[in-house]
Design a protein around this motif. Structure first.
Motif, PDB file in Angstrom:
ATOM      1  N   LEU H  49      42.375  -1.510  44.012  1.00 51.75           N
ATOM      2  CA  LEU H  49      41.992  -0.384  44.873  1.00 51.75           C
ATOM      3  C   LEU H  49      42.271   0.937  44.154  1.00 51.75           C
ATOM      4  O   LEU H  49      41.433   1.858  44.150  1.00 51.75           O
ATOM      5  CB  LEU H  49      42.766  -0.461  46.181  1.00 51.75           C
ATOM      6  CG  LEU H  49      42.490   0.660  47.175  1.00 51.75           C
ATOM      7  CD1 LEU H  49      41.038   0.613  47.603  1.00 51.75           C
ATOM      8  CD2 LEU H  49      43.387   0.546  48.386  1.00 51.75           C
ATOM      9  N   TYR H  50      43.426   0.989  43.555  1.00 54.06           N
ATOM     10  CA  TYR H  50      43.790   2.217  42.847  1.00 54.06           C
ATOM     11  C   TYR H  50      42.776   2.512  41.746  1.00 54.06           C
ATOM     12  O   TYR H  50      42.300   3.642  41.599  1.00 54.06           O
ATOM     13  CB  TYR H  50      45.193   2.055  42.255  1.00 54.06           C
ATOM     14  CG  TYR H  50      45.703   3.294  41.565  1.00 54.06           C
ATOM     15  CD1 TYR H  50      46.202   4.351  42.314  1.00 54.06           C
ATOM     16  CD2 TYR H  50      45.679   3.411  40.191  1.00 54.06           C
ATOM     17  CE1 TYR H  50      46.673   5.496  41.696  1.00 54.06           C
ATOM     18  CE2 TYR H  50      46.141   4.544  39.555  1.00 54.06           C
ATOM     19  CZ  TYR H  50      46.642   5.583  40.307  1.00 54.06           C
ATOM     20  OH  TYR H  50      47.091   6.719  39.706  1.00 54.06           O
ATOM     21  N   ALA H  51      42.437   1.449  40.998  1.00 55.51           N
ATOM     22  CA  ALA H  51      41.485   1.649  39.908  1.00 55.51           C
ATOM     23  C   ALA H  51      40.125   2.053  40.447  1.00 55.51           C
ATOM     24  O   ALA H  51      39.413   2.858  39.849  1.00 55.51           O
ATOM     25  CB  ALA H  51      41.363   0.365  39.086  1.00 55.51           C
ATOM     26  N   LEU H  52      39.769   1.499  41.586  1.00 54.27           N
ATOM     27  CA  LEU H  52      38.470   1.834  42.167  1.00 54.27           C
ATOM     28  C   LEU H  52      38.406   3.307  42.521  1.00 54.27           C
ATOM     29  O   LEU H  52      37.401   3.974  42.318  1.00 54.27           O
ATOM     30  CB  LEU H  52      38.233   1.011  43.433  1.00 54.27           C
ATOM     31  CG  LEU H  52      37.822  -0.440  43.257  1.00 54.27           C
ATOM     32  CD1 LEU H  52      37.807  -1.137  44.601  1.00 54.27           C
ATOM     33  CD2 LEU H  52      36.451  -0.509  42.625  1.00 54.27           C
ATOM     34  N   VAL H  53      39.492   3.779  43.075  1.00 53.74           N
ATOM     35  CA  VAL H  53      39.453   5.140  43.606  1.00 53.74           C
ATOM     36  C   VAL H  53      39.790   6.157  42.528  1.00 53.74           C
ATOM     37  O   VAL H  53      39.146   7.195  42.428  1.00 53.74           O
ATOM     38  CB  VAL H  53      40.408   5.258  44.794  1.00 53.74           C
ATOM     39  CG1 VAL H  53      40.477   6.692  45.282  1.00 53.74           C
ATOM     40  CG2 VAL H  53      39.947   4.349  45.909  1.00 53.74           C
TER      41      VAL H  53
END
Lengths: 163, 495, 95, 117, 493, 188, 111, 141
Positions: H49-53
């Motif tokens: 999620l962190y990488a996505l955002v």
């Protein structure tokens, strides 16, 4: 300094959450809980998450008041939209319009946009330049947003924080 | 009686020779010296076994136990003794001849040639001394593989095609048919040891015997029984010493030797005769004998004609085996030696002619006899021996075969044998006649055809002539000293 | 009572499923999937009560979480066509 | 043998076969992987079905509960799920590389490019 | 202590070396560790085999949980033999891999490569040693996944599609196995093989058991590339890196065959597999078709790696034929061929890898004159080829000897003839190479081709040497195989 | 909270409804050309099956399937789509005869196999009586872990779990090798 | 007594929640375009889910389950607008024009 | 998606709780559903999620490749290590009974450690896999 405070408070909140989730109060699991909280805070700081946005403690109790109000709004609009859906004539008149988001901070704008989305009948489609593009199911719900009541209340939360 | 070391020695000597030859490849004189020494030592080693065997001894040696109950095992018996003697003896002649021939023709890859030659001899020794069918088979295959580079020695597309035919038929038949037969034998008899009287005797019956015999006879592709004879003419592309090796020393002899071994020690002649399955084999052998002779007549290429002659002569051996009588077997076995001596002479001659004149076609050889009297004289002697006229060795084998045929009352076979002799005359003697009695063609055309012999036609190099002289002499000797041979072979036919 | 809730959730799920299959736009499908995910969260919560073991709500939580992450991934895919781009750092605009 | 008692298995078999069919009939590599996923997931359901005891509950000890469903299939399937996701990840990785190398993820188009270098 | 824990150390030593390899960033260090681990595995498998041969089957309860509840390792003569094959090939190929891998794989990937290699080794060993049906599946997947990766590392881009194809087929196969195991579990309630063997016979011809049997057979057949299910194998072997091809060709399908043996004879028992289901009527024709068809196809290949791959398929046919005949001799033949083919084909692929290193191609036309430029390599290749043909004094001959014996025992001389006919086809494809290598002159610009480095030549020759040595002295291989065959058919563990 | 009698009926009902959903999804996946939609549906497929696992008491499995099938797999597939394409080429025929045949034979075999199976949910099935009973009876006591699945997973069959971990490790290595920094494909 | 009250309260909550959920589902089918359907989905996500979870929480009393139910609820309420927003946003930037009844609304800023 | 205001803020708020939840699942696998694997997946999902955002680049700064690489190996090593511990302490491989003075706490300890190993490797692997995919797109694009 603020960062450390944020970190500590985040740690405390996390630990509380841990206790709520766990429900076990054995020393072993408490230890794990503490360790967990330390690790998570450490990673969160590495991720640069721990600031007034990521951990908005400064909002204080005001937020709860707002929540209560919001829940009321949600219930009202839910009933409204539900009626329209089950009405055989399907009395809807979708509109798309920009409305002003007068909040100073980004956090405030996010809360505002999310609040709009949470109340059925209106959905925020875009947030840009201090305005929110809203899609509304009916003229009434559109009017409700355009009124600006919600905007004012969110602004009053003063999300900007002491920075 | 423990002259077992001699057995292993005769296997080891050519192998060691091969190693030494390959190591000394850079110095041709050393290399060829090694070859000769090896050949001589081998012959001596083999010869050292003769007294024992003559005295009825059966020296033996076991190398390893490959499969339970199936060792790599050697046992010298008369037939093998004879074969080993012939092969090792002729190797000496062949080596001398090779040196002359290879040098005379500037062949490439001479080291490989000599190495493979030595390895082939090692395999041949293995075949000759094999004490069971398994061992024989192992060395039979080894012989095929080691002679393959010799057949394809020239590396031309034609040679490669010949090599493919050679390998295809020999490996194909041996693995596809012979191995199956061996396995089947093992299955039925529980042993593969060569045993006097035959191991199948009494254990197999009816059509199985026939099927087995068929598998063996065509599985031994080296015996060149028609219609699986194609490899032999095809292999004629090889250098003449190789042809000599194939036809006289090792390969085809190994084939017919195996046939003999199988008939005598696997089936047992009495058993085979009683089963009646030898009949069809007899006819096939007879047919091969005649057809090959007829084909030989049509060939203008000298080596091709000799090749078909070989096929025909091998059929004598098979016929001897197929007669399944003691005379037949003795005759067949003798034929191995007699034909070897005769045919090697003929091939030496063919090679000598080629070396001296570059001529390969019989029609071109008119008048050569006068230029090369020794060669053509030897050719005559070899021919007569093959035909079976006294006072040459070939006469004995034909004689015993006739006796064998008579023994079984096969008038037809006697007739065929005689007819065949006539055919032999018809295809062999014209060569000699042409050489001696026809006038030489125009010198111009000779000069054009024989580039190396610019100053007219001369005898081939000395190293080529000496061996053929020796073997021709051998043919003669075999007539007069056939008695030891007979005494050697007697035990196998009359156990 | 849980039965009623279960049935209601199942019906809603079926409706969402219909939407997912009908489309017509991919956004409709994503919406349906998202809604379906929420319904699954509820279903599992209710099932816990239905079977008398309400202590497995962690699963519901995981569902909600995964559903969220999945939706974000989907949207990122739809918007940028890949999942690794952070986008330009400076622009505050949404496009 | 009662029909109701096997109904569960039958549907699972139908699911498995659908997944299997997707794998072997579709030329698109991604769809193949999706098909594999369905196939495997359905096998998981088969396992879990056999571990179920009507009237039992999840095999986590709780007071007042006596009948637990069979935990062993759950354990096995946990392992199998992990294997499944590992396979999927690898399959997708290969697809990405194939796309880079061949410019397509359709089996037929890849086959057309079978150059011999 | 070591002796008592041998069975588990056999697996765990290479396993623990794998993550350590990953941690060692330097390829050379990783290689060294992998080498040590594989040699240790070989040493242990030798000890294990001798232990089993002298004291009978060894059992090891992992985690000290008694058998049907915990996972059990059970080593008897058949799987000790398979362990020996796998670990021996692994131990021989690793020294070889150093140069070959350096040539074919980018340097920064070396440590991960050796990790994957060790994992593959671990997986194969794990499959062979375990006494638990589901554990078998898990380790099968470890080996499969790592082999997909290893294959995909080939330099040709088609390595990727080959790996993918293998992945799909392999996963279907594994899933079939899982279904089969599940069905068995369903009717017996146990996963332990020995326990299963006890609980299945009372069920008789239970339809679920029959279907489980079918699924396990098909699943294992997919993995071992039995004839109609073989499409993945030629591509996979052709495009994988040389060392990988050598390793997989020598071990992977062998282990799959072992799985088949285990299922047929230990779990279901010969009565069920052979007498009730008359499996031989299915296996034998398939095997014969595999032998003939795949050998024929091999003849027409210009890529020698692919040719050998098809030859492998044919050889698998021989193995399955032996199993299908279900007599002690037939089974002995199959098991011996398991070993023999591993040595021969491993050696051949390694020789081919040497050629690839020096010539940069394994196509037929690029092998011209190699008989002269790379004499040792080519000679190894020829010897291996002879073994494929089944020439006496090579291991190939021993296998065929027993195979034909088995056929003749059942009076099916046709089968015997077909087996030998397969050898004839082998002559043709082997000889195509020999001819080109020895009888064609090296192409004009080929002066640069040198003999392969010793580090690759020696492993090649070890395998080829083994395939000669064990063709001459068969007491070990045939002895063990015979023992294993009798054990499998007798049903007694 | 006492278990209601209706609970059992509804359990089976939920079971059947979810299975039907799954069937619908599977057919949808089979027919859809848009790979994005296919991925979405397969995500739902995982979610539904996870729901199914809950109804069948396999909470741990449901947990995992939700996290893996709904989350990781979907995300990875999307990543793949992003790197490749989301359109499937039109196949030659929607129903291909040979695969169909293979599937029917396999399916028929399985159906045949079900005929001797114990009924769904039968507590007297052999599966519940042999090994598992001891896990249930002794597991929590012997390991001090109330979650029997965890007890079996991490202790009784801990070795399997080690294998499972190795599988994941292998996949990680594989992806690292194939997509990692060193795997630039030469453009040849 | 308390038990009955609790039961009734949870009954009411769950049933209303179920009703809302179904209505939202119907909305997802009935409404004419993507944006309007989002409103339908919004109903199920907010009140539908909320009421059902609340009903369950009442039923569960003061236990760990309640805490978790509330956590789920908070989580849902927190994430669902975000994902809805993201969805609407990407649809909008993706060029999907909303259906705006009979007359075209010109108020949207085109980007 | 850095610019995605709403997402960014939401993620920021949520992330610590996702990670917390992951570790909760990790340590409560003994008592309820869950365990190392699930925890690892959730933990990995958090990073995803962190990488996505926030973009893959930032995510890589938080979790550098070499750390992940070490962690992947470390988890497996821990698992095997526990097995060896049992072996060295006189039991069989993976025998937990000998890990502590009494079998039950030994078992408990063993299970905990083993699950931890699973969690670490799984989380690290999930992160690696996702990073590999996502980074590929950016570099190639």
């Amino acid at each position: 300094m603020a960062a450390v405070l944020h970190a500590i408070s985040l740690g405390l909140v996390l630990f509380a959450t841990w206790l709520l989730l766990s429900g076990f109060f054995e020393p072993l699991l408490i230890t794990f809980g503490v360790a967990t909280c330390v690790i998570v805070v450490w990673i969160a700081r590495r991720m640069d998450l721990v600031d007034h946005e990521g951990h908005p403690i400064h909002l204080g109790p005001r937020i709860f008041v707002y929540w209560l109000w919001l829940i009321g709004e949600i219930v009202k609009s839910n009933i409204d939209v539900a009626k329209r859906i089950i009405d055989p004539r399907l009395p809807i008149k979708p509109t798309l319009f920009w409305t002003k988001a007068s909040q100073q901070s980004e956090l405030g704008q996010v809360i505002y946009a999310n609040s709009i989305t949470l109340t059925p009948g209106t959905i925020s489609v875009r947030v840009a330049d201090g305005s929110v593009l809203v899609h509304a199911l009916s003229a009434e719900s559109a009017a409700g947003i355009a009124q600006g009541d919600m905007d004012r209340r969110v602004s009053a939360l003063k999300c900007g924080g002491p920075d | 009686m423990t002259p077992a070391p001699a057995i292993l020695l005769s296997l080891f000597v050519p192998l060691a020779g091969a190693v030494l030859i390959s190591l000394s490849g850079r110095w041709p004189n050393v290399r060829e010296g090694v070859t000769l020494v090896t050949a001589t030592v081998l012959f001596l080693a083999v010869a050292s076994l003769v007294p024992t065997v003559m005295a009825g001894g059966r020296p033996e040696a076991t190398l390893i136990e490959m499969l339970p109950g199936l060792p790599i095992y050697f046992e010298v018996e008369p037939l093998g003794m004879l074969f080993a003697l012939v092969a090792s003896g002729l190797w000496i002649a062949n080596s001398i001849y090779s040196i002359g021939y290879m040098r005379g023709n500037n062949e490439a890859n001479q080291t490989r040639f000599y190495v493979c030659f030595a390895l082939a001899l090692a395999s041949t020794m293995g075949i000759a001394f094999a004490g069971n069918m398994m061992t024989l088979f192992v060395f039979y295959e080894a012989l095929t593989l080691t002679t393959y580079p010799l057949v394809t020695h020239k590396g031309t597309p034609e040679a490669m095609r010949a090599g493919r035919t050679y390998l295809g038929i020999l490996l194909g038949t041996s693995i596809g048919l012979q191995l199956l037969a061996i396995l089947w034998t093992w299955q039925i008899a529980g042993t593969l040891d060569f045993t006097a009287g035959g191991i199948l005797s009494g254990k197999a019956s009816g059509p199985i015997v026939g099927v087995l015999l068929l598998l063996y006879m065509y599985g031994i592709g080296k015996a060149a029984l028609m219609p699986l004879h194609r490899w032999l003419p095809a292999a004629m592309v090889a250098p003449t010493p190789v042809s000599a090796l194939l036809h006289a020393v090792a390969v085809v002899k190994a084939g017919v030797f195996t046939v003999m071994k199988v008939v005598v020690y696997i089936f047992g002649i009495d058993f085979l005769r009683d089963s009646g399955q030898n009949q069809w084999l007899m006819y096939i052998a007879a047919a091969t004998l005649l057809i090959a002779s007829l084909v030989a007549l049509t060939k203008d290429n000298l080596k091709a004609r000799l090749a078909y002659s070989t096929i025909s002569q091998l059929a004598y051996v098979v016929l001897g085996a197929a007669l399944a009588t003691s005379w037949g077997v003795i005759g067949g076995s003798m034929q191995i030696a007699m034909h070897a001596m005769g045919k090697i002479t003929l091939f030496f001659c063919a090679g000598a002619i080629y070396t001296a004149t570059r001529k390969t076609e019989i029609s071109d050889m008119a008048g050569l006899g006068r230029a090369m009297p020794f060669t053509f004289g030897a050719f005559l002697i070899g021919s007569l021996s093959i035909i079976g006229l006294p006072p040459l060795g070939g006469a004995w084998s034909k004689w015993y075969l006739m006796l064998g045929a008579a023994e079984t009352g096969e008038i037809l076979m006697i007739a065929i044998l005689m007819l065949s002799s006539l055919l032999n005359v018809a295809y062999l003697l014209p060569v000699v006649a042409r050489g001696f009695f026809l006038p030489a063609p125009q010198p111009a055309s000779v000069g054009a055809a024989a580039a190396p012999a610019r100053g007219g036609i001369e005898e081939a190099p000395l190293l080529c002539v000496v061996p053929l002289f020796l073997t021709a002499f051998g043919c003669l000797m075999l007539f007069f000293f056939a008695d030891p041979l007979y005494r050697l072979l007697e035990p196998i036919a009359l156990p | 009572m849980f039965v009623a809730a279960t049935l209601a959730i199942l019906i809603t799920m079926a409706l969402a499923l219909t939407r997912a299959l009908l489309g017509p736009t991919i956004y409709d499908r994503v919406l349906a999937v998202n809604a379906f995910g929420t319904k699954t969260v509820l279903l599992i919560a209710v099932l816990g009560f239905l079977t008398g073991r309400p202590d497995f709500l962690d699963i519901s939580l995981v569902y909600a979480l995964i559903n969220f992450i999945g939706t974000i991934a989907v949207l990122k895919f739809l918007k940028f066509g890949d999942l690794g781009t952070p986008g330009s750092e400076n622009s505050e605009a949404d496009d | 043998m009662d029909v109701l008692g096997l109904y569960n298995y039958w549907i699972v078999i139908v699911l498995m076969m659908t997944g299997f069919y997707v794998v072997i009939s579709r030329g698109n590599l991604i769809k193949k992987v999706v098909g594999l996923n369905i196939f495997q997931t359905s096998v998981f359901i088969l396992y879990i079905s056999m571990g179920k005891i009507i009237g039992g509950t999840a095999p986590i000890v709780a007071p007042g509960v006596t009948v637990y469903s069979n935990p062993l299939p759950h354990v096995l399937i946990l392992t199998a799920i992990v294997v499944g996701v590992a396979t999927t990840a690898l399959g997708l990785t290969l697809i990405v590389r194939i796309k880079e190398a061949f410019g397509t993820v359709e089996e037929s188009e890849i086959l057309q490019q079978r150059d011999d270098t | 202590m070591i002796a008592a824990h041998l069975p588990v150390l056999q697996i765990v030593v290479p396993l623990i070396a794998a993550p350590l390899c990953l941690l060692l960033r330097r390829g050379a260090l990783a290689w060294g560790l992998a080498l040590l681990a594989s040699w240790a595995a070989l040493a242990m498998s030798v000890l294990l085999l001798s232990q089993v041969l002298s004291d009978g089957p060894v059992s090891y309860a992992l985690g000290d949980w008694a058998a049907p509840w915990g996972i059990e390792y059970r080593v008897d003569s058949i799987n000790a033999f398979v362990l020996l094959i796998v670990s021996a090939v692994g131990a021989v190929i690793l020294p070889y891999a150093r140069r070959s891998v350096a040539h074919e794989i980018p340097a920064e990937q070396h440590s991960a490569f050796y990790t994957a290699f060790l994992l593959c080794l671990t997986g194969l060993l794990g499959v062979a040693i375990t006494g638990d049906a589901f554990n078998l599946f898990v380790f099968l997947e470890i080996s499969s996944l790592s082999s997909y990766v290893l294959i995909a590392l080939g330099r040709d881009r088609r390595a990727l599609t080959a790996a993918f194809q293998y992945l799909v087929m392999g996963t279907i196969g594994a899933t079939f196995i899982v279904i089969g195991i599940g069905l068995l579990y369903m009717v017996t309630g146990t996963l332990n093989m020995a326990d299963l063997a006890q609980r299945l016979p009372p069920l008789g011809q239970n339809r679920t058991v029959v279907v489980a049997f079918a699924f396990l057979t098909i699943g294992a057949s997919l993995k071992l590339a039995l004839f109609p299910l073989h499409y993945w194998l030629p591509n996979a072997y052709t495009y994988a890196p040389s060392a990988v091809t050598g390793f997989l060709a020598a071990t992977a399908t062998k282990v799959a065959v072992y799985i088949l043996l285990r299922f047929f004879f230990t779990i279901f028992g010969p009565e069920f597999a052979i007498e009730t289901l008359t499996l031989q009527h299915l296996l034998v024709p398939l095997a014969v078709i595999a032998i003939l068809v795949c050998s024929t196809v091999a003849i027409f290949q210009d890529n020698i790696k692919r040719m050998l791959a098809y030859s492998s398929l044919a050889q698998i046919g021989y193995i399955v034929l032996g199993i299908g005949m279900a007599s002690p001799t037939g089974l002995t033949a199959g098991i011996v061929h398991l070993f023999n083919h591993a040595m021969t084909k491993g050696g051949l692929f390694l020789a081919l890898g040497c050629i690839f290193l020096r010539v940069g191609s394994v196509r037929l036309e690029s092998m011209q004159g190699l008989g002269r430029t790379m004499p040792w390599t080519m000679f190894a290749f020829v010897l291996g080829g002879l073994s494929l043909i089944g020439v006496p004094l090579t291991v190939g001959f021993i296998s065929k000897w027993y195979l034909v014996q088995a056929a003749l025992e059942q009076d099916s001389w046709l089968l015997a003839a077909l087996v030998l006919a397969g050898s004839l086809l082998a002559i043709i494809y082997v000889w195509r190479v020999v001819e080109v290598a020895y009888l064609r002159p090296p192409p004009a610009g080929a002066a640069a081709v040198r003999e392969a480095p010793l580090s690759m030549l020696i492993p090649t020759w070890v395998l080829i040497g083994a395939s000669i040595y064990f063709g001459v002295d068969t007491s070990l291989t045939v002895g063990v195989a015979n023992k294993a065959a009798v054990m499998l058919l007798g049903g007694a563990p | 909270m006492a278990r209601q009698e209706g609970g059992r009926v509804i359990e089976i009902l939920v079971d059947i409804v979810l299975l039907s959903f799954l069937a619908v999804m599977a057919v949808g996946i089979l027919r859809l050309r848009n790979l994005f939609a296919v991925v979405m549906l397969s995500g739902i497929y995982s979610l539904i099956s996870a729901g199914l696992f809950v109804t069948m008491d396999a909470v741990d499995v449901a947990f995992t399937e939700a996290a893996v099938g709904g989350g990781i797999s979907t995300v990875l597939m999307l990543a793949t789509l992003a790197l490749t394409t989301d359109k499937e080429k039109e196949p030659l025929a929607n129903l291909q005869i040979w695969p169909l045949l293979a599937v029917f034979i396999t399916g028929a075999a399985l159906i045949y196999g079900t005929l001797d199976m114990p009924s769904f949910g039968d507590p007297q099935a052999p599966i519940h009586l042999h090994v598992a009973d001891r896990y249930v009876a002794e597991g929590p006591g012997a390991t001090g872990v109330p979650n029997i699945v965890t007890a079996v997973l991490a202790s009784y069959r801990s070795y399997d779990t080690m294998g499972e971990l190795t599988v994941i490790f292998t996949a990680g290595i594989g992806v690292m090798l194939l997509l990692g920094a060193g795997s630039r494909r030469r453009k040849d | 007594m308390i038990g009955i009250v609790v039961d009734i309260v949870s009954w009411v909550l769950i049933l209303t929640g179920s009703a809302f959920a179904i209505i939202g589902g119907v909305g997802m089918i009935r409404l004419p375009d993507f944006y309007t359907r989002m409103h339908g989905a919004g109903i199920t996500d907010t009140l539908g889910a909320g009421l059902i979870l609340a009903g369950l929480a009442v039923q569960a009393g003061f236990t760990l389950a309640t805490v978790k139910l509330l956590l789920i609820l908070v989580f849902l309420l927190y994430t669902s607008p975000t994902s809805s927003y993201a969805l609407a946003n990407s649809a909008y930037t993706g060029g999907l024009q909303p259906w705006l009844g009979k007359k075209e609304d010109g108020s949207s800023k085109s980007s | 998606m850095q610019r995605h205001l709403v997402l960014r803020v939401t993620t920021k708020l949520l992330m610590p709780f996702i990670l917390l939840f992951a570790l909760y699942v990790q340590f409560h696998g003994d008592f309820g559903p869950g365990g190392g694997f699930q925890a690892g997946v959730i933990f990995g999902a958090g990073f995803i999620l962190y990488a996505l955002v926030y973009g893959i680049k930032n995510a890589r700064l938080v979790a550098p490749d070499y750390v992940i690489r070490v962690l992947i190996a470390a988890g497996l090593l821990l698992y095997i290590g526990v097995g060896f511990a049992g072996l060295f302490l006189g039991g069989k491989f993976l025998d937990y009974n000998v890990l502590a003075s009494d079998p039950v706490s030994g078992q408990h300890l063993g299970i905990l450690l083993v699950e931890l190993g699973v969690g670490v490797t799984v989380a690290a692997t999930m992160i690696t896999v996702f990073f590999a995919f996502a980074a590929r797109g950016r570099d190639e694009g």
